[in-house]
Scaffold this active site. Structure first.
Site, short mmCIF file in Angstrom:
data_model
loop_
_atom_site.label_atom_id
_atom_site.label_comp_id
_atom_site.label_asym_id
_atom_site.label_seq_id
_atom_site.Cartn_x
_atom_site.Cartn_y
_atom_site.Cartn_z
N HIS A 125 61.66 59.09 62.60
CA HIS A 125 63.09 59.21 62.29
C HIS A 125 63.56 60.58 62.80
O HIS A 125 62.77 61.54 62.82
CB HIS A 125 63.22 59.14 60.76
CG HIS A 125 64.61 59.07 60.24
ND1 HIS A 125 65.40 60.19 60.08
CD2 HIS A 125 65.35 58.03 59.80
CE1 HIS A 125 66.56 59.82 59.57
NE2 HIS A 125 66.56 58.52 59.39
N ASP A 202 56.03 61.98 56.38
CA ASP A 202 57.36 61.55 55.94
C ASP A 202 57.18 60.23 55.19
O ASP A 202 56.92 59.19 55.79
CB ASP A 202 58.25 61.38 57.18
CG ASP A 202 59.56 60.66 56.88
OD1 ASP A 202 59.73 60.16 55.76
OD2 ASP A 202 60.40 60.60 57.79
N GLN A 205 59.93 55.85 53.76
CA GLN A 205 59.81 54.39 53.69
C GLN A 205 58.55 53.94 52.96
O GLN A 205 58.50 52.84 52.42
CB GLN A 205 59.81 53.78 55.11
CG GLN A 205 61.09 54.01 55.88
CD GLN A 205 62.32 53.40 55.21
OE1 GLN A 205 62.23 52.46 54.43
NE2 GLN A 205 63.48 53.96 55.51
N LYS A 228 65.91 56.10 48.25
CA LYS A 228 65.28 54.93 48.87
C LYS A 228 64.26 54.29 47.92
O LYS A 228 63.65 53.28 48.25
CB LYS A 228 64.57 55.32 50.17
CG LYS A 228 65.55 55.71 51.29
CD LYS A 228 64.80 55.90 52.58
CE LYS A 228 65.55 56.77 53.57
NZ LYS A 228 66.59 56.03 54.28
N CYS A 369 68.62 55.98 63.69
CA CYS A 369 68.12 57.36 63.67
C CYS A 369 66.76 57.48 64.33
O CYS A 369 65.92 58.27 63.88
CB CYS A 369 68.06 57.92 62.25
SG CYS A 369 69.63 58.01 61.45
#
Ligand SMILES: Cc1ncc(COP(=O)(O)O)c(C=O)c1O
Lengths: 411, 137
Positions: A125, A202, A205, A228, A369
């Site tokens: 991302h 990261d 997700q 999220k 993104c």
């Protein structure tokens, strides 16, 4: 917690009952942001309406309660992701702030010297690319790209070749927001660590879908966004191994991040408060607790079985469809989250999203993104349907029917 | 050629027949498919309109005192909208276009019902047409 069936779970997310254009909303844009359960909204409201007070500053009862809510959330997050101690959890406004904080603190902590290298996965991302590019531009660093194969899987065999004695950090997602592919973080971390390279993961997700243990992954830093994973927007964390966080200078200067301030010499608070300058998200942060409870509920057997059915059904549908290309199609479906990005021959992603919208289905279209990834696949954008554990097989079937109608309309 | 006001009224009238969004889209798709072919060599960066999720190219020429528009997009619904804009504004004087308020777009419910990114694209398209007109007054 007792097990809940999917209808009970769904009743906790009131937005699932909303109608758009007179049709039942089918929310398949969960990778952008999840829906909120009542428990999160209630905690969030309770913090605003009953326990509102600034943190750490005053001795009065309400301030103590608010601080207790905030700090106990830190401990709960630490336990949730397997951190060694609450001090390893820094509250941020989200993944983007976390990656910026880390990049900036590493820069100002003189972690990088000119000519050093940062390794970034091709599928990242923008929030895990741009902060590193900014530091690289200021410090004269080299960005190297860890490539993926046609199916979207990291070419792990390349990793060893890309690492050099100058590779200081590797930035990689736990799972890609476009491809849904779950990356082999532990393997990556082992290879990087053998080279003396730190690993930043990261988890934006990953966290809503995967049981996450930072010790098992052995990453050095880990970030996620509250919004999220069912919590309030404007919340998030940066996890860092304690010794590493302690070696970093502060991020922003201001209230609460100091130990003492004088004109001659200002000293800084210990971690993690050193990184939390100014008034924090006092209403939002405690909502992470009911959000994490929801994550645990959604990891229940009945719910995950439904998600697996959805995944199997959609993988079958997409691969059988003559006009659809699915991006992120690992050898083993277990390595994929229920995030499906596709292109359709003869139909523009935006047209598809507009038509689906009018049928009540919320999807995402565009570059998501991840422009370098789009360029890599040679496309200008994709259509993404991202499922949460509360989505059902019925919704998946409705989605495929509507998608087919949209494709037929556009042909 | 009918007047600007008449053409706009005709478009609004046509769209008033659709109660269903999907019917509106069917119609826009039809219009998009029938849009005059746009020469590939005109697809330059200067003609590319910013602000659209889909790509839009607009070419403006001054011919015998009027503006001539040609345009294209990689998305078909956008092409349908382009076709409406061309039908309304192509072949009119710069003065007439610059003085117009583009209200028919709102009257057919396009601006608010297209997604925000698309609405920005639509705004950018309209802005570009308006600027081209002002530049040529
Ligand atoms: C993989 C990934 N990383 C980072 C982000 C950025 O998250 P946020 O906007 O919450 O900071 C997102 C969200 O779109 C994402 O999907």
């Amino acid at each position: 917690m007792h097990l809940m069936d999917i209808d009970q779970i769904r009743s906790q997310f009131p937005q699932l009952k909303e109608k758009v254009y007179g049709r039942q909303l089918v929310y398949l844009d969960n990778a952008a942001t999840s829906l909120r359960p009542v428990s999160v909204a209630e905690k969030w409201a309770e913090m605003s309406l009953r326990h509102n007070s600034n943190l750490h500053r005053a001795v009065h009862k309400t301030a103590v309660d608010a601080t207790e809510e905030y700090e106990s959330t830190r401990a709960a997050v630490a336990a949730f992701i397997g951190a060694a101690a609450p001090e390893e959890i820094v509250f941020t406004s989200g993944t983007t702030q976390s990656s910026n904080l880390l990049a900036s603190c590493l820069e100002h902590g003189n972690f990088f010297a000119e000519g050093d290298e940062i390794l970034i996965c091709e599928a990242e991302h923008h929030s895990n690319i741009v902060p590193w590019q900014m530091v690289a531009a200021r410090k004269g660093l080299k960005i190297k790209v860890l490539p993926i194969d046609d199916r979207g899987q990291i070419l792990i065999s390349e990793l060893g070749n890309l690492l050099t004695p100058r590779t200081k950090i590797c930035a990689v997602a736990q799972a890609s927001n476009v491809l849904g592919i779950i990356n082999p973080i532990r393997k990556i971390a082992d290879i990087c660590h053998a080279n003396g390279t730190l690993v930043f993961v990261d988890g934006a997700q990953g966290i809503p879908h995967l049981p996450t243990d930072v010790k098992e992954m052995d990453c050095d830093f880990y970030a996620f966004s509250g919004h999220k994973m069912y919590a309030a927007p404007g919340t998030g964390i940066l996890y860092g191994k304690r010794s590493l966080l302690e070696a970093l200078p502060p991020y922003m200067g201001g209230g609460e991040m100091i130990e003492s301030v004088s004109w001659e010499k200002t000293t800084y608070a210990p971690v993690p408060r050193r990184f939390e300058a100014g008034t924090q998200n006092i209403s939002g942060v405690p909502s992470l607790r009911p959000a994490m409870e929801m994550c645990k509920l959604l990891a229940g057997r009945e719910i995950t079985a439904e998600t697996e059915r959805v995944k199997t059904f959609l993988l079958g549908f997409f691969s059988a469809h003559p006009d659809i290309t699915l991006y992120g199609n690992p050898d083993d479906p277990a390595e994929k989250l229920p995030i499906f990005s596709i292109t359709v021959k003869g139909a523009h992603h935006e047209d598809l999203a507009l038509i689906l919208d009018k049928m009540g289905i919320a999807t995402r279209s565009g570059q998501m993104c991840a422009e370098p990834l789009m360029d890599g696949f040679g496309v200008t954008g994709m259509l993404r349907a991202s499922f949460a554990p509360y989505n059902t097989m019925q919704e998946a079937v409705y989605f495929t029917e509507c998608l087919q109608k949209a494709i037929d309309m556009l042909k | 050629m009918s007047s600007l006001a008449e053409t706009k009224a005709a478009v609004v009238e046509e769209f008033s027949m659709f109660d269903e969004w999907l019917d509106k889209y069917e119609y826009l798709i039809e219009l998009g498919k029938n849009l005059e072919v746009f020469p590939v060599e005109l697809k330059t960066d200067e003609r590319l309109i910013k602000g659209c999720q889909s790509r839009v190219w607009l070419d403006t020429q001054v011919q015998d005192g009027v503006l001539r528009f040609r345009a294209d997009s990689d998305a078909i619904i956008t092409k349908g909208i382009i076709s409406l804009l061309i039908r309304v504004y192509d072949g009119r004087s710069a003065q007439e276009i610059a003085a117009d308020n583009f209200d028919f777009v709102e009257q057919i419910g396009l601006r608010e019902n297209l997604s925000p990114t698309r609405a920005n694209g639509l705004n950018s398209m309209i802005e570009t047409i308006r600027k081209e007109a002002e530049r040529n007054v």
